[in-house]
Write a protein that holds these residues in place. Structure first.
Motif, short mmCIF file in Angstrom:
data_model
loop_
_atom_site.label_atom_id
_atom_site.label_comp_id
_atom_site.label_asym_id
_atom_site.label_seq_id
_atom_site.Cartn_x
_atom_site.Cartn_y
_atom_site.Cartn_z
N ALA A 119 0.81 -1.23 0.00
CA ALA A 119 0.00 0.00 0.00
C ALA A 119 0.84 1.27 0.00
O ALA A 119 0.44 2.29 -0.56
N ALA A 120 2.03 1.21 0.61
CA ALA A 120 2.89 2.40 0.68
C ALA A 120 3.36 2.86 -0.70
O ALA A 120 3.80 4.01 -0.86
N GLN A 121 3.26 2.00 -1.70
CA GLN A 121 3.71 2.33 -3.05
C GLN A 121 2.59 2.87 -3.93
O GLN A 121 2.79 3.10 -5.13
N TYR A 122 1.43 3.12 -3.34
CA TYR A 122 0.27 3.55 -4.11
C TYR A 122 0.54 4.81 -4.95
O TYR A 122 0.25 4.84 -6.15
N ARG A 123 1.08 5.83 -4.33
CA ARG A 123 1.25 7.11 -5.03
C ARG A 123 2.21 6.98 -6.21
O ARG A 123 1.95 7.53 -7.30
N GLU A 124 3.33 6.29 -6.01
CA GLU A 124 4.30 6.15 -7.10
C GLU A 124 3.72 5.33 -8.24
O GLU A 124 3.92 5.65 -9.42
N LEU A 125 3.01 4.26 -7.92
CA LEU A 125 2.41 3.44 -8.97
C LEU A 125 1.30 4.18 -9.71
O LEU A 125 1.08 3.98 -10.90
N SER A 126 0.61 5.08 -8.98
CA SER A 126 -0.47 5.87 -9.60
C SER A 126 0.06 6.79 -10.70
O SER A 126 -0.70 7.23 -11.57
N LYS A 127 1.36 7.09 -10.65
CA LYS A 127 1.95 7.93 -11.70
C LYS A 127 2.12 7.16 -13.01
O LYS A 127 2.28 7.77 -14.07
N ILE A 128 2.06 5.83 -12.92
CA ILE A 128 2.24 5.00 -14.10
C ILE A 128 0.90 4.59 -14.71
O ILE A 128 0.72 4.61 -15.93
N ALA A 129 -0.06 4.22 -13.84
CA ALA A 129 -1.36 3.73 -14.31
C ALA A 129 -2.39 3.89 -13.19
O ALA A 129 -2.03 4.07 -12.02
N PRO A 130 -3.69 3.84 -13.52
CA PRO A 130 -4.70 3.87 -12.46
C PRO A 130 -4.42 2.77 -11.44
O PRO A 130 -4.20 1.62 -11.80
N THR A 131 -4.41 3.16 -10.17
CA THR A 131 -4.05 2.24 -9.09
C THR A 131 -5.09 2.33 -7.99
O THR A 131 -5.55 3.43 -7.64
N ILE A 132 -5.47 1.18 -7.43
CA ILE A 132 -6.41 1.15 -6.30
C ILE A 132 -5.79 0.38 -5.15
O ILE A 132 -5.06 -0.59 -5.35
N ASP A 133 -6.08 0.83 -3.94
CA ASP A 133 -5.56 0.22 -2.72
C ASP A 133 -6.67 -0.61 -2.07
O ASP A 133 -7.64 -0.05 -1.56
N MET A 134 -6.52 -1.91 -2.07
CA MET A 134 -7.53 -2.81 -1.54
C MET A 134 -7.20 -3.28 -0.11
O MET A 134 -7.69 -4.33 0.33
N THR A 135 -6.44 -2.49 0.64
CA THR A 135 -6.17 -2.81 2.03
C THR A 135 -7.47 -2.86 2.81
O THR A 135 -8.31 -1.95 2.71
N VAL A 136 -7.65 -3.90 3.61
CA VAL A 136 -8.87 -4.09 4.40
C VAL A 136 -8.65 -3.62 5.83
O VAL A 136 -7.61 -3.87 6.44
N ASP A 137 -9.64 -2.92 6.36
CA ASP A 137 -9.63 -2.51 7.76
C ASP A 137 -9.93 -3.74 8.61
O ASP A 137 -11.07 -4.21 8.65
N THR A 138 -8.92 -4.29 9.27
CA THR A 138 -9.12 -5.53 10.02
C THR A 138 -9.98 -5.32 11.27
O THR A 138 -10.46 -6.28 11.85
N GLY A 139 -10.21 -4.07 11.65
CA GLY A 139 -11.14 -3.80 12.74
C GLY A 139 -12.59 -3.92 12.30
O GLY A 139 -13.50 -3.92 13.12
N ASN A 140 -12.80 -4.02 10.99
CA ASN A 140 -14.14 -4.15 10.41
C ASN A 140 -14.06 -5.24 9.33
O ASN A 140 -14.47 -5.04 8.19
N TYR A 141 -13.55 -6.37 9.73
CA TYR A 141 -12.95 -7.38 8.86
C TYR A 141 -13.84 -7.80 7.68
O TYR A 141 -13.52 -7.52 6.53
N PHE A 142 -14.93 -8.48 7.96
CA PHE A 142 -15.71 -9.06 6.87
C PHE A 142 -16.45 -8.02 6.05
O PHE A 142 -16.55 -8.14 4.82
N LYS A 143 -16.97 -6.98 6.70
CA LYS A 143 -17.72 -5.96 5.95
C LYS A 143 -16.80 -5.21 4.99
O LYS A 143 -17.14 -5.01 3.82
N ASP A 144 -15.61 -4.83 5.46
CA ASP A 144 -14.70 -4.09 4.59
C ASP A 144 -14.11 -5.00 3.53
O ASP A 144 -13.93 -4.59 2.38
N ALA A 145 -13.82 -6.25 3.90
CA ALA A 145 -13.33 -7.20 2.89
C ALA A 145 -14.37 -7.39 1.80
O ALA A 145 -14.04 -7.43 0.60
N ALA A 146 -15.64 -7.51 2.19
CA ALA A 146 -16.71 -7.67 1.20
C ALA A 146 -16.80 -6.46 0.29
O ALA A 146 -17.00 -6.61 -0.93
N ALA A 147 -16.67 -5.27 0.85
CA ALA A 147 -16.73 -4.05 0.03
C ALA A 147 -15.60 -4.03 -1.00
O ALA A 147 -15.81 -3.70 -2.18
N LYS A 148 -14.39 -4.40 -0.56
CA LYS A 148 -13.25 -4.41 -1.48
C LYS A 148 -13.44 -5.47 -2.56
O LYS A 148 -13.15 -5.25 -3.75
#
Length: 309
Positions: A119-148
């Motif tokens: 995830a820390a490389q999101y900004r640099e990779l975004s300069k090359i192509a559209p990039t999305i960060d699918m990191t899940v909030d483990t404090g809201n595990y299944f709901k956030d995983a489902a959203a991603k």
């Protein structure tokens, strides 16, 4: 309300943004685009990307479960069920932590997916192509995983397949929670290099308590990425009914003292959990490497259900 319904509610604001004409200019001219909400913002991405690069193992797990093959993946350790992506037919685009930016650019991707370790490389990779960060909030595990997962499924036109898998997962979780209230307490630990750390509610492995319903033997553990360092005496004092163990070295291929050997000592042998045979060595591939992927999450729930039968 179900994980799927909650996840879709989270997506509604972004769907509304995308409600207008969708034939917008994308990296490949005239491609249909979608606005996708992710951990680091909202990004306009092409629907049905032709060249997809994935740095996150959980996202790779989900793509694999949905029958989608990426063009490029990171080098290095992968869960056993994803090692087919070590084949030469998939471009190697760096490691989980450090992209090979030249290889990424040479692949000319339509979309790059990062998450967790990358995830820390999101900004640099975004300069090359559209990039999305699918990191899940483990404090809201299944709901956030489902959203991603549903966001990725939207991009790939795999929503029915994703919804079916999530519905099966939700049913498994509901069944497990019915059992979990009567099985006592659990302590979740990770071993690495001959050391141990414990994880409680709110931590990366706290899903066992917060989502699956097994009471924590040590509810006040420090919430940290690497857990709270503990001793054998801590396990004896916590006195759990179940001890769930994740061997990090087994997951990463590092040489070290195996969890089974580390715990087989005079102090741990005095515990009720040892005497009852309730020390459970969890599959480290699923729990440590790809924990919020579709395949991993179902396997994790099934593994805990089997352990407490």
């Amino acid at each position: 309300m179900s994980y799927i319904a909650l996840a879709r509610m989270l997506l509604l604001p972004v769907l509304a943004l995308a409600a207008g004409p969708m034939l917008l200019l994308a990296p490949h001219a005239h491609a249909e685009t979608l606005r996708i909400e992710h951990t680091q913002g909202v990004t306009e991405v092409p629907r049905l990307p032709q060249t997809l690069l994935v740095f996150d193992l959980a996202a790779l797990d989900t793509l694999d479960a949905l029958g989608v093959e990426p063009a490029g993946v990171p080098e290095g350790v992968k869960p056993a069920y994803l090692r087919k992506y070590d084949a030469d037919r998939y471009a190697k685009i760096g490691s989980l932590f450090e992209p090979d930016f030249e290889a990424v650019a040479a692949a000319a991707p339509d979309l790059v997916i990062v998450g967790g370790r990358s995830a820390a490389q999101y900004r640099e990779l975004s300069k090359i192509a559209p990039t999305i960060d699918m990191t899940v909030d483990t404090g809201n595990y299944f709901k956030d995983a489902a959203a991603k997962i549903l966001s990725m499924a939207r991009i790939l036109d795999k929503e029915p397949e994703a919804a079916s898998r999530l519905e099966a997962l939700e049913a498994s979780v509901a069944k497990l929670k019915e059992q979990a209230g009567g099985v006592g307490t659990a302590l979740v630990i990770m071993t690495t290099g001959g050391r141990m750390s414990a994880y409680g509610p709110g931590s990366r492995f706290g899903v066992i308590h917060t989502e699956l319903g097994i009471r924590p033997a040590a509810p006040d553990l420090t919430v940290a990425t690497h857990g709270q360092a503990i001793s054998f005496e801590f396990i004896l004092k916590a006195d759990p009914d179940y001890l769930f163990v994740i061997d990090r070295d087994a997951a990463t291929g590092q040489k070290g003292q195996a969890a089974e050997a580390l715990l087989d000592n005079d102090i741990v042998r005095k515990t009720r959990v040892w005497e009852a045979g309730r020390v459970v060595y969890l599959d480290p591939d699923n729990w440590y490497l790809s924990g919020t992927g579709l395949t991993a999450m179902q396997a994790m729930v099934d593994e805990i259900a089997k352990a407490i039968q």
